[in-house]
Motif scaffolding. Structure first.
Motif, PDB file in Angstrom:
ATOM      1  N   ASP A 172      49.961 -39.662  -1.640  1.00 24.64           N
ATOM      2  CA  ASP A 172      49.466 -38.279  -1.741  1.00 24.64           C
ATOM      3  C   ASP A 172      49.896 -37.434  -0.555  1.00 24.64           C
ATOM      4  O   ASP A 172      50.269 -36.259  -0.733  1.00 24.64           O
ATOM      5  N   ASN A 173      49.860 -37.991   0.656  1.00 24.77           N
ATOM      6  CA  ASN A 173      50.238 -37.187   1.827  1.00 24.77           C
ATOM      7  C   ASN A 173      51.720 -36.808   1.784  1.00 24.77           C
ATOM      8  O   ASN A 173      52.113 -35.756   2.268  1.00 24.77           O
ATOM      9  N   PHE A 174      52.537 -37.635   1.187  1.00 25.28           N
ATOM     10  CA  PHE A 174      53.957 -37.308   1.053  1.00 25.28           C
ATOM     11  C   PHE A 174      54.144 -36.220  -0.002  1.00 25.28           C
ATOM     12  O   PHE A 174      54.940 -35.304   0.179  1.00 25.28           O
ATOM     13  N   LYS A 175      53.372 -36.292  -1.085  1.00 27.33           N
ATOM     14  CA  LYS A 175      53.418 -35.239  -2.115  1.00 27.33           C
ATOM     15  C   LYS A 175      52.992 -33.906  -1.512  1.00 27.33           C
ATOM     16  O   LYS A 175      53.603 -32.868  -1.788  1.00 27.33           O
ATOM     17  N   ASP A 176      51.935 -33.941  -0.676  1.00 29.61           N
ATOM     18  CA  ASP A 176      51.466 -32.716  -0.020  1.00 29.61           C
ATOM     19  C   ASP A 176      52.545 -32.128   0.882  1.00 29.61           C
ATOM     20  O   ASP A 176      52.766 -30.915   0.892  1.00 29.61           O
ATOM     21  N   LEU A 177      53.206 -32.977   1.632  1.00 31.26           N
ATOM     22  CA  LEU A 177      54.276 -32.524   2.517  1.00 31.26           C
ATOM     23  C   LEU A 177      55.408 -31.884   1.717  1.00 31.26           C
ATOM     24  O   LEU A 177      55.915 -30.814   2.082  1.00 31.26           O
ATOM     25  N   LEU A 178      55.788 -32.498   0.613  1.00 28.04           N
ATOM     26  CA  LEU A 178      56.848 -31.936  -0.228  1.00 28.04           C
ATOM     27  C   LEU A 178      56.434 -30.579  -0.800  1.00 28.04           C
ATOM     28  O   LEU A 178      57.240 -29.655  -0.881  1.00 28.04           O
ATOM     29  N   SER A 179      55.160 -30.463  -1.188  1.00 29.42           N
ATOM     30  CA  SER A 179      54.656 -29.182  -1.705  1.00 29.42           C
ATOM     31  C   SER A 179      54.732 -28.095  -0.642  1.00 29.42           C
ATOM     32  O   SER A 179      55.130 -26.959  -0.923  1.00 29.42           O
ATOM     33  N   LYS A 180      54.346 -28.439   0.581  1.00 28.41           N
ATOM     34  CA  LYS A 180      54.399 -27.469   1.676  1.00 28.41           C
ATOM     35  C   LYS A 180      55.838 -27.029   1.947  1.00 28.41           C
ATOM     36  O   LYS A 180      56.102 -25.851   2.198  1.00 28.41           O
TER      37      LYS A 180
END
Length: 60
Positions: A45-53
């Motif tokens: 999830d934290n990697f998905k969040d980073l990609l979204s940002k």
């Protein structure tokens, strides 16, 4: 001559892939299983969040 593979070349590669592993050493099959397990892991999830940002900021 073009560097792109033709359908015939791709079919040959696929056929090779089907036969791969029959004569491979034991460690190679273990390595392939490990690779497949890593590829099948869900994205954290934290990697998905980073990609979204990054997408929101235009990759800046």
């Amino acid at each position: 001559m073009s560097s792109e593979k033709t359908e015939k070349d791709l079919a040959k590669d696929l056929k090779k892939g089907e036969n791969a592993g029959k004569d491979d050493p034991q460690w190679a099959s273990g390595l392939k299983r490990l690779y497949d397990q890593v590829v099948d892991e869900p994205l954290p999830d934290n990697f998905k969040d980073l990609l979204s940002k990054l997408d929101e900021n235009g990759g800046k």
